[in-house]
Design a protein around this motif. Structure first.
Motif, PDB file in Angstrom:
ATOM      1  N   LYS A  22      29.875 -14.126  22.491  1.00 22.91           N
ATOM      2  CA  LYS A  22      28.730 -14.745  23.153  1.00 22.91           C
ATOM      3  C   LYS A  22      28.644 -14.265  24.589  1.00 22.91           C
ATOM      4  CE  LYS A  22      30.091 -18.934  22.036  1.00 22.91           C
ATOM      5  NZ  LYS A  22      30.102 -20.415  21.885  1.00 22.91           N
ATOM      6  N   GLY A  23      27.454 -14.350  25.167  1.00 25.65           N
ATOM      7  CA  GLY A  23      27.240 -13.880  26.529  1.00 25.65           C
ATOM      8  C   GLY A  23      26.200 -14.709  27.259  1.00 25.65           C
ATOM      9  N   TYR A  24      25.619 -14.110  28.301  1.00 26.61           N
ATOM     10  CA  TYR A  24      24.670 -14.808  29.182  1.00 26.61           C
ATOM     11  C   TYR A  24      23.357 -14.048  29.234  1.00 26.61           C
ATOM     12  CZ  TYR A  24      28.842 -17.226  30.942  1.00 26.61           C
ATOM     13  OH  TYR A  24      29.996 -17.956  31.056  1.00 26.61           O
ATOM     14  N   TRP A  25      22.316 -14.771  29.613  1.00 24.71           N
ATOM     15  CA  TRP A  25      21.046 -14.173  29.992  1.00 24.71           C
ATOM     16  C   TRP A  25      20.871 -14.431  31.484  1.00 24.71           C
ATOM     17  CZ3 TRP A  25      16.596 -15.533  32.426  1.00 24.71           C
ATOM     18  CH2 TRP A  25      15.482 -14.696  32.288  1.00 24.71           C
ATOM     19  N   ILE A  83      26.306 -18.542  34.657  1.00 25.71           N
ATOM     20  CA  ILE A  83      26.497 -19.929  35.065  1.00 25.71           C
ATOM     21  C   ILE A  83      26.786 -20.757  33.823  1.00 25.71           C
ATOM     22  CG2 ILE A  83      25.430 -21.931  36.170  1.00 25.71           C
ATOM     23  CD1 ILE A  83      23.654 -20.007  37.713  1.00 25.71           C
ATOM     24  N   GLY A  84      27.844 -21.526  33.876  1.00 24.58           N
ATOM     25  CA  GLY A  84      28.205 -22.350  32.731  1.00 24.58           C
ATOM     26  C   GLY A  84      28.896 -21.534  31.650  1.00 24.58           C
ATOM     27  N   LEU A  85      28.862 -22.076  30.441  1.00 24.11           N
ATOM     28  CA  LEU A  85      29.503 -21.420  29.299  1.00 24.11           C
ATOM     29  C   LEU A  85      28.553 -20.417  28.656  1.00 24.11           C
ATOM     30  CD1 LEU A  85      31.206 -24.526  27.639  1.00 24.11           C
ATOM     31  CD2 LEU A  85      32.269 -22.808  29.118  1.00 24.11           C
ATOM     32  N   PRO A  86      29.095 -19.398  27.989  1.00 25.02           N
ATOM     33  CA  PRO A  86      28.227 -18.448  27.263  1.00 25.02           C
ATOM     34  C   PRO A  86      27.376 -19.174  26.227  1.00 25.02           C
ATOM     35  CG  PRO A  86      30.466 -17.600  27.424  1.00 25.02           C
ATOM     36  CD  PRO A  86      30.510 -19.014  27.910  1.00 25.02           C
ATOM     37  N   HIS A  87      26.125 -18.747  26.111  1.00 19.62           N
ATOM     38  CA  HIS A  87      25.197 -19.496  25.260  1.00 19.62           C
ATOM     39  C   HIS A  87      24.368 -18.615  24.344  1.00 19.62           C
ATOM     40  CE1 HIS A  87      21.658 -18.355  27.765  1.00 19.62           C
ATOM     41  NE2 HIS A  87      22.597 -18.241  28.697  1.00 19.62           N
ATOM     42  N   THR A  88      24.375 -17.292  24.526  1.00 19.88           N
ATOM     43  CA  THR A  88      23.533 -16.423  23.733  1.00 19.88           C
ATOM     44  C   THR A  88      24.305 -15.166  23.356  1.00 19.88           C
ATOM     45  OG1 THR A  88      21.399 -15.264  23.678  1.00 19.88           O
ATOM     46  CG2 THR A  88      22.579 -15.274  25.769  1.00 19.88           C
ATOM     47  N   ASP A 142      20.949 -20.080  22.163  1.00 18.73           N
ATOM     48  CA  ASP A 142      19.659 -19.530  22.607  1.00 18.73           C
ATOM     49  C   ASP A 142      19.569 -18.087  22.146  1.00 18.73           C
ATOM     50  OD1 ASP A 142      18.917 -21.885  24.393  1.00 18.73           O
ATOM     51  OD2 ASP A 142      20.799 -21.227  25.301  1.00 18.73           O
ATOM     52  N   CYS A 143      18.483 -17.746  21.446  1.00 20.20           N
ATOM     53  CA  CYS A 143      18.359 -16.379  20.944  1.00 20.20           C
ATOM     54  C   CYS A 143      16.948 -16.147  20.415  1.00 20.20           C
ATOM     55  CB  CYS A 143      19.386 -16.128  19.834  1.00 20.20           C
ATOM     56  SG  CYS A 143      19.414 -14.435  19.230  1.00 20.20           S
ATOM     57  N   TYR A 144      16.416 -14.952  20.698  1.00 20.20           N
ATOM     58  CA  TYR A 144      15.182 -14.481  20.072  1.00 20.20           C
ATOM     59  C   TYR A 144      15.568 -13.611  18.873  1.00 20.20           C
ATOM     60  CZ  TYR A 144      12.722 -15.830  24.378  1.00 20.20           C
ATOM     61  OH  TYR A 144      12.211 -16.525  25.440  1.00 20.20           O
ATOM     62  N   THR A 145      14.764 -13.657  17.829  1.00 14.91           N
ATOM     63  CA  THR A 145      15.026 -12.832  16.652  1.00 14.91           C
ATOM     64  C   THR A 145      13.765 -12.072  16.261  1.00 14.91           C
ATOM     65  OG1 THR A 145      14.469 -14.582  15.077  1.00 14.91           O
ATOM     66  CG2 THR A 145      16.767 -14.438  15.799  1.00 14.91           C
ATOM     67  N   GLN A 146      13.988 -10.916  15.664  1.00 13.71           N
ATOM     68  CA  GLN A 146      12.903 -10.099  15.132  1.00 13.71           C
ATOM     69  C   GLN A 146      13.362  -9.524  13.804  1.00 13.71           C
ATOM     70  OE1 GLN A 146      11.959  -6.658  17.453  1.00 13.71           O
ATOM     71  NE2 GLN A 146      10.152  -6.126  16.257  1.00 13.71           N
ATOM     72  N   SER A 147      12.583  -9.678  12.760  1.00 10.90           N
ATOM     73  CA  SER A 147      12.985  -9.217  11.434  1.00 10.90           C
ATOM     74  C   SER A 147      11.848  -8.446  10.787  1.00 10.90           C
ATOM     75  CB  SER A 147      13.381 -10.404  10.547  1.00 10.90           C
ATOM     76  OG  SER A 147      12.284 -11.286  10.369  1.00 10.90           O
ATOM     77  N   LYS A 148      12.219  -7.557   9.904  1.00  7.00           N
ATOM     78  CA  LYS A 148      11.240  -6.801   9.123  1.00  7.00           C
ATOM     79  C   LYS A 148      11.867  -6.425   7.786  1.00  7.00           C
ATOM     80  CE  LYS A 148      12.462  -2.376  11.290  1.00  7.00           C
ATOM     81  NZ  LYS A 148      11.929  -1.205  12.022  1.00  7.00           N
ATOM     82  N   GLY A 149      11.021  -6.147   6.833  1.00 10.71           N
ATOM     83  CA  GLY A 149      11.492  -5.871   5.484  1.00 10.71           C
ATOM     84  C   GLY A 149      11.211  -7.049   4.561  1.00 10.71           C
ATOM     85  N   SER A 150      11.831  -7.044   3.409  1.00 13.91           N
ATOM     86  CA  SER A 150      11.626  -8.102   2.423  1.00 13.91           C
ATOM     87  C   SER A 150      12.552  -9.271   2.742  1.00 13.91           C
ATOM     88  CB  SER A 150      11.892  -7.573   1.010  1.00 13.91           C
ATOM     89  OG  SER A 150      11.647  -8.569   0.049  1.00 13.91           O
ATOM     90  N   THR A 151      12.155 -10.071   3.731  1.00 20.09           N
ATOM     91  CA  THR A 151      12.988 -11.196   4.160  1.00 20.09           C
ATOM     92  C   THR A 151      12.977 -12.355   3.156  1.00 20.09           C
ATOM     93  OG1 THR A 151      11.124 -12.047   5.450  1.00 20.09           O
ATOM     94  CG2 THR A 151      12.726 -10.671   6.595  1.00 20.09           C
ATOM     95  N   ARG A 152      12.048 -12.337   2.220  1.00 18.52           N
ATOM     96  CA  ARG A 152      12.043 -13.379   1.197  1.00 18.52           C
ATOM     97  C   ARG A 152      13.221 -13.208   0.234  1.00 18.52           C
ATOM     98  NH1 ARG A 152       6.786 -12.896  -2.410  1.00 18.52           N
ATOM     99  NH2 ARG A 152       7.885 -14.588  -3.463  1.00 18.52           N
TER     100      ARG A 152
END
Length: 278
Positions: free
Chosen positions: A167-170, A174-179, A221-231
């Motif tokens: 885990k890391g920071y954005w 400050i504080g504990l790693p969250h992302t 905390d995290c943004y995600t991006q996906s592509k393909g047959s995620t179903r």
């Protein structure tokens, strides 16, 4: 000549004189054992089960590998010592011993078929994720004739595939790693999943399947991006798991510098492992 009628009181006496159908099979009432007295008494204790019927939790863990012997003896106290030297875990009891609070969650269960000469054989395949919500995640799958057996086998497989998540920071530290520490990408089949660091308080911007995996890994905390047959949920889970696996494969500047090489646990506790051997 007409048939003579039998009085009702004589009919009851005739029925009592007739032998019981099926012979003497034992009386089960009033504590009878049945089958000639060879069965167990009704309400009595059941004899202990042996062989394959014995539950796994009833037996004490007897380690078969060198790593298992060191863990049970208390020579290795955390998983980081195992991951540092890339030692494969071949006994799931090692994970239970070092992480007693591990949670498990089945995320995909479905039928699979195989064509044979006798026809189609249908089994059930389960995908299970295990994690401690604090930097450890595992994914396993198993096919079996019954759903319960598939889930049980998938849990064992997930514990053997347990990995650490970095885990890391954005922005400021400050504080504990969250992302996640950096942008990482994972793949599974045709699915591609990209994890992007997010500011504190953003939450998990992800689909339901990937959000559950990230939560169990300890990512807040995290943004995600996906592509393909995620179903196709099985490949979706594999892609997210593979992306989290990449977090420790990227060398960031804070990890630069000389590293003091230490002996592996097998070399450090060689005397303990060789005890009792000629």
């Amino acid at each position: 000549m007409a048939d003579q009628e039998v009085p009702p009181q004589d009919q009851g006496a005739a029925q009592e004189e007739q032998p019981k159908r099926g012979g003497d099979r034992g009386e089960r009432r009033f504590g009878g054992q049945g089958r000639g007295g060879q069965g167990r008494p009704q309400g009595g204790p059941r004899p202990p089960r042996t062989g394959l019927r014995r539950r796994a939790g009833e037996e004490e863990w007897q380690p078969l590998t060198r790593l298992g012997k060191l863990v049970k003896a208390g020579k290795i106290t955390n998983l980081e010592e195992i991951f540092k030297f890339s030692i494969p875990i071949k006994e799931y009891q090692i994970v239970d011993f070092l992480l007693p609070g591990l949670k498990e969650e089945p995320l995909a269960i479905g039928p699979v078929q195989k064509q044979t000469t006798a026809g189609q054989r249908t089994r059930f395949k389960a995908y299970v994720v295990v994690g401690d919500y604090n930097g450890h995640i595992g994914l396993g799958w198993k096919a079996a004739k019954e759903v319960q057996g598939a889930i049980k086998g998938a849990v064992i497989s997930a514990k053997l595939n347990l990995i650490p998540v970095r885990k890391g920071y954005w922005g400021n530290k400050i504080g504990l790693p969250h992302t996640v520490p950096c942008k990482v990408t994972g793949k599974g089949g045709s699915v591609r999943v990209r994890l992007v660091p997010a500011p504190r308080g953003t939450g998990l911007v992800a689909a339901g399947t990937s959000k559950k995996v990230l939560q169990m890994a300890g990512i807040k905390d995290c943004y995600t991006q996906s592509k393909g047959s995620t179903r196709t949920r099985s490949n979706f889970l594999k892609a997210v798991y593979n992306a989290l696996e990449q977090t420790y494969r990227f060398l960031t500047p804070d990890l630069w510098g000389a590293y003091k090489i230490k002996d592996t646990p097998f070399d450090e506790f060689n005397d303990f492992l060789t005890q009792g051997k000629k």
